[in-house]
Each structure stands twice: as structure tokens, then as C-alpha cells.
Design a protein around this motif. Sequence first.
Motif, PDB file in Angstrom:
ATOM      1  N   GLY A  13       0.840  -1.209   0.000  1.00  0.00           N
ATOM      2  CA  GLY A  13       0.000   0.000   0.000  1.00  0.00           C
ATOM      3  C   GLY A  13       0.870   1.252   0.000  1.00  0.00           C
ATOM      4  N   GLY A  14       0.213   2.400   0.160  1.00  0.00           N
ATOM      5  CA  GLY A  14       0.929   3.675   0.055  1.00  0.00           C
ATOM      6  C   GLY A  14       2.037   3.817   1.086  1.00  0.00           C
ATOM      7  N   ILE A  15       1.686   3.748   2.363  1.00  0.00           N
ATOM      8  CA  ILE A  15       2.700   3.876   3.418  1.00  0.00           C
ATOM      9  C   ILE A  15       3.537   2.598   3.482  1.00  0.00           C
ATOM     10  N   GLY A  16       2.893   1.442   3.320  1.00  0.00           N
ATOM     11  CA  GLY A  16       3.597   0.152   3.406  1.00  0.00           C
ATOM     12  C   GLY A  16       4.730   0.039   2.406  1.00  0.00           C
ATOM     13  N   THR A  17       4.492   0.508   1.192  1.00  0.00           N
ATOM     14  CA  THR A  17       5.543   0.424   0.176  1.00  0.00           C
ATOM     15  C   THR A  17       6.774   1.215   0.595  1.00  0.00           C
ATOM     16  N   GLU A  18       6.561   2.415   1.119  1.00  0.00           N
ATOM     17  CA  GLU A  18       7.728   3.220   1.522  1.00  0.00           C
ATOM     18  C   GLU A  18       8.448   2.594   2.699  1.00  0.00           C
ATOM     19  N   ILE A  19       7.701   1.952   3.594  1.00  0.00           N
ATOM     20  CA  ILE A  19       8.362   1.285   4.724  1.00  0.00           C
ATOM     21  C   ILE A  19       9.196   0.109   4.206  1.00  0.00           C
ATOM     22  N   ALA A 209       0.808  22.561   8.295  1.00  0.00           N
ATOM     23  CA  ALA A 209       1.845  22.447   7.254  1.00  0.00           C
ATOM     24  C   ALA A 209       1.277  22.741   5.872  1.00  0.00           C
ATOM     25  N   GLY A 210      -0.056  22.758   5.743  1.00  0.00           N
ATOM     26  CA  GLY A 210      -0.687  23.161   4.486  1.00  0.00           C
ATOM     27  C   GLY A 210      -0.638  22.116   3.382  1.00  0.00           C
ATOM     28  N   ARG A 211      -0.372  20.885   3.747  1.00  0.00           N
ATOM     29  CA  ARG A 211      -0.274  19.829   2.724  1.00  0.00           C
ATOM     30  C   ARG A 211      -0.473  18.481   3.398  1.00  0.00           C
ATOM     31  N   LEU A 212      -0.625  17.434   2.534  1.00  0.00           N
ATOM     32  CA  LEU A 212      -0.649  16.057   3.030  1.00  0.00           C
ATOM     33  C   LEU A 212       0.783  15.618   3.333  1.00  0.00           C
ATOM     34  N   ALA A 213       0.907  14.581   4.158  1.00  0.00           N
ATOM     35  CA  ALA A 213       2.233  13.967   4.376  1.00  0.00           C
ATOM     36  C   ALA A 213       2.608  13.148   3.153  1.00  0.00           C
ATOM     37  N   GLU A 214       3.885  13.028   2.902  1.00  0.00           N
ATOM     38  CA  GLU A 214       4.372  12.058   1.917  1.00  0.00           C
ATOM     39  C   GLU A 214       4.594  10.739   2.650  1.00  0.00           C
ATOM     40  N   PRO A 215       4.283   9.594   2.014  1.00  0.00           N
ATOM     41  CA  PRO A 215       4.475   8.300   2.690  1.00  0.00           C
ATOM     42  C   PRO A 215       5.876   8.125   3.281  1.00  0.00           C
ATOM     43  N   ILE A 216       6.876   8.662   2.616  1.00  0.00           N
ATOM     44  CA  ILE A 216       8.252   8.485   3.108  1.00  0.00           C
ATOM     45  C   ILE A 216       8.459   9.183   4.462  1.00  0.00           C
ATOM     46  N   ILE A 218       6.368   9.131   6.845  1.00  0.00           N
ATOM     47  CA  ILE A 218       5.896   8.182   7.865  1.00  0.00           C
ATOM     48  C   ILE A 218       6.920   7.044   7.983  1.00  0.00           C
ATOM     49  N   ALA A 219       7.409   6.606   6.830  1.00  0.00           N
ATOM     50  CA  ALA A 219       8.334   5.470   6.820  1.00  0.00           C
ATOM     51  C   ALA A 219       9.601   5.755   7.619  1.00  0.00           C
ATOM     52  N   GLY A 235       6.238   1.830  24.127  1.00  0.00           N
ATOM     53  CA  GLY A 235       4.941   2.337  24.592  1.00  0.00           C
ATOM     54  C   GLY A 235       4.640   3.734  24.083  1.00  0.00           C
ATOM     55  N   ALA A 236       5.479   4.229  23.169  1.00  0.00           N
ATOM     56  CA  ALA A 236       5.304   5.609  22.693  1.00  0.00           C
ATOM     57  C   ALA A 236       4.297   5.678  21.550  1.00  0.00           C
ATOM     58  N   ASN A 237       3.748   6.858  21.372  1.00  0.00           N
ATOM     59  CA  ASN A 237       2.860   7.128  20.234  1.00  0.00           C
ATOM     60  C   ASN A 237       3.420   8.360  19.542  1.00  0.00           C
ATOM     61  N   ILE A 238       3.974   8.172  18.373  1.00  0.00           N
ATOM     62  CA  ILE A 238       4.652   9.276  17.693  1.00  0.00           C
ATOM     63  C   ILE A 238       3.730   9.854  16.619  1.00  0.00           C
ATOM     64  N   ASP A 239       3.379  11.123  16.790  1.00  0.00           N
ATOM     65  CA  ASP A 239       2.514  11.825  15.836  1.00  0.00           C
ATOM     66  C   ASP A 239       3.338  12.334  14.661  1.00  0.00           C
ATOM     67  N   VAL A 240       2.820  12.110  13.462  1.00  0.00           N
ATOM     68  CA  VAL A 240       3.486  12.633  12.250  1.00  0.00           C
ATOM     69  C   VAL A 240       2.373  13.269  11.424  1.00  0.00           C
ATOM     70  N   ASN A 241       1.996  14.501  11.790  1.00  0.00           N
ATOM     71  CA  ASN A 241       0.750  15.018  11.218  1.00  0.00           C
ATOM     72  C   ASN A 241       0.795  16.478  10.762  1.00  0.00           C
ATOM     73  N   GLY A 242       1.983  17.017  10.579  1.00  0.00           N
ATOM     74  CA  GLY A 242       2.085  18.391  10.064  1.00  0.00           C
ATOM     75  C   GLY A 242       1.483  19.425  11.000  1.00  0.00           C
ATOM     76  N   GLY A 243       1.329  19.061  12.282  1.00  0.00           N
ATOM     77  CA  GLY A 243       0.804  20.006  13.272  1.00  0.00           C
ATOM     78  C   GLY A 243      -0.708  20.003  13.389  1.00  0.00           C
ATOM     79  N   GLN A 244      -1.368  19.047  12.710  1.00  0.00           N
ATOM     80  CA  GLN A 244      -2.849  19.055  12.719  1.00  0.00           C
ATOM     81  C   GLN A 244      -3.423  18.691  14.083  1.00  0.00           C
ATOM     82  N   PHE A 245      -2.700  17.861  14.818  1.00  0.00           N
ATOM     83  CA  PHE A 245      -3.126  17.528  16.187  1.00  0.00           C
ATOM     84  C   PHE A 245      -1.878  17.543  17.061  1.00  0.00           C
ATOM     85  N   ILE A 246      -1.834  18.507  17.953  1.00  0.00           N
ATOM     86  CA  ILE A 246      -0.660  18.655  18.816  1.00  0.00           C
ATOM     87  C   ILE A 246      -1.089  18.350  20.231  1.00  0.00           C
ATOM     88  N   HIS A 247      -0.439  17.349  20.811  1.00  0.00           N
ATOM     89  CA  HIS A 247      -0.892  16.863  22.116  1.00  0.00           C
ATOM     90  C   HIS A 247       0.206  17.059  23.148  1.00  0.00           C
TER      91      HIS A 247
END
Length: 247
Positions: A13-19, A209-216, A218-219, A235-247
Amino acid sequence: MTQRTALVTGGAGGIGTEITRGLIKAGYKVAATCTVIECQRIDDWRAARKAEDMDIPLFEVDVTDFYSCKKMIDDVESQVGPIDVLINNAGITRDSTLKKMTPEQWDAVINTNLDGAFNMTRQVWPGMLDRKFGRIINISSINGRKGQFGQANYSASKAGLHGFTMALAQEGARKGVTVNTISPGYTATKMMLDIPKEILDAIIAQIPAGRLAEPIEIARVALFLAADDAGFITGANIDVNGGQFIH
Ligand code: CAA
């Protein structure tokens, strides 16, 4: 250094291929899974990997079925080797507001995204504990963090996935097995094609960030967490979201 073996579900898939590509480039032995139907339809994917000189064996599996996962893992371990790194990336959406959501839409998403992670992880977990090394990386979503209108099923499955991560991290910690979650934001993959254009435009307008993430993008986090010297991150949860949700 020991050459590690990695398995990526939904690896075509999209993200899977880059991983999978990133892991191969980093020197891992890599196998990927696809559903029976996907595996029949991805000649282009196979040709593209061949052109890049990447040998990525694909294994058919139904992640919703525990015994399909068991058989597939047996095949991977006998043909490729014991799995050191498992990336639970297979996931689907069946978006609908709750008032219209059918039990089939609910079950399909929970069974794939959440049960699938159990069905896969359960197979490789004892071996990882015995060998005192393992990396489980669960691909969740920004929508498991913040919720999303029209995604009660998906948001529940992805939030549940991080609960799974947190519990399992504690079970693996003394045995050298780490378990972490990555929560991608909206990423430029085929999954986006299911979102009506005007809704997608409104979503992008909310991303600082004004755009979608590129799969790479995330990879690269998956590669970071997979590494031998990432052993104290669990046990970590790492957000990769261009600032859309900042916790
Ligand atoms: N907030 C509040 N109200 C909203 C709304 C929102 N975000 N969006 C729509 N509504 C309202 C409408 O104004 C309308 O109101 P009225 O009934 O008062 O007129 C009502 O909700 C429409 O409800 P429907 O049940 O008829 O909705 P629909 O069938 O038109 O569409 C949907 C529902 C298919 C879920 C559509 O909203 C949609 O596609 N949303 C996008 C969902 C989304 O973000 N999916 C992400 C997929 S990608 C992914 O998941 C990857 C990842 O990890 C990030």
C-alpha cells in the motif's frame, strides 16, 4: 551487525511500500503481506520493485483470520527467517456517520485494523521474547488521537491499537521487545481518493503544514523505531501530522 528480518503487513500500500523500500535500503531482509485480491492485482508494484532491484517476497494473508496469519507467519519464518520486526500497517476505512453505519462497516474496520494487529503479533511474540529482541510497530492514525466525523469505527480501531501498544510494551520491556505506535496524519495515498474532494480540501486547510504527508515521511519514523539502538523507546505514540493535532 546482525541482519534483521522485517515483515510489513499491507506492504504494497501507500505507506507500506515506503516502509518496505526504506527497510531494504537500510539492509533488512523484508517480506510484505497483501490480501489475496491485492496480490493478484499488483503486477505494477512487483515490476517497480524489480526495476529497483529490490527483492521483497509477498505473502497472501487475511489479517482478520488468526489461522491465516499463523500459516503465513510459518511460511515467512521458514522461507525468509525468524521475524525481528513486525509492522502492523494493514488498515482499511469504511467511512459513514454512525446513523448510517452498518454492522458490516463496523466489523470490517475493527476486524482488520485492531483484530489484525492481535492476529499477527500473537504469532511472532513468543519468538521475539525467546530471542530477547523484537520490534512491534503499530501504524495508527491522527484520527485515533482526535476522533474524526464519519469515522467512529476507524477512530475506535486506531485508538484501540495504541491501547494494545501500551499494554504490550510493558510485557516486552524486560525481554528487549519494544512496542510503539506511529500516528500518521493525512498522507498522500490511495486511501485519500475515497474522501470527497471538497471534504479533503477542508481537511488540508486545517493542517498547519498546508499539505498532506508524503508516505516516506511516515516510513522514516518506522525505520527509526525498528533500529537496534531504539531499544529504550517503548509504549510511545509518535505523531506525524504536520501540526494538525498537537498533544
Ligand atoms: N462536522 C460536523 N458536521 C458535519 C461534518 C463535520 N466535519 N461533516 C458533515 N457534517 C454534517 C453535514 O453538514 C450534514 O448536516 P445536516 O444533516 O444537518 O445537513 C451531515 O453532517 C451529513 O451527514 P451524512 O450522514 O449524510 O454524511 P454524508 O453521508 O454526507 O458523509 C462521510 C459522511 C462519508 C463520513 C463524509 O463526511 C466523509 O467522507 N468525511 C471524511 C471522513 C474522513 O476524514 N476520512 C478520513 C479517511 S483517510 C484516513 O482515515 C487515513 C488517516 O488515518 C488519516
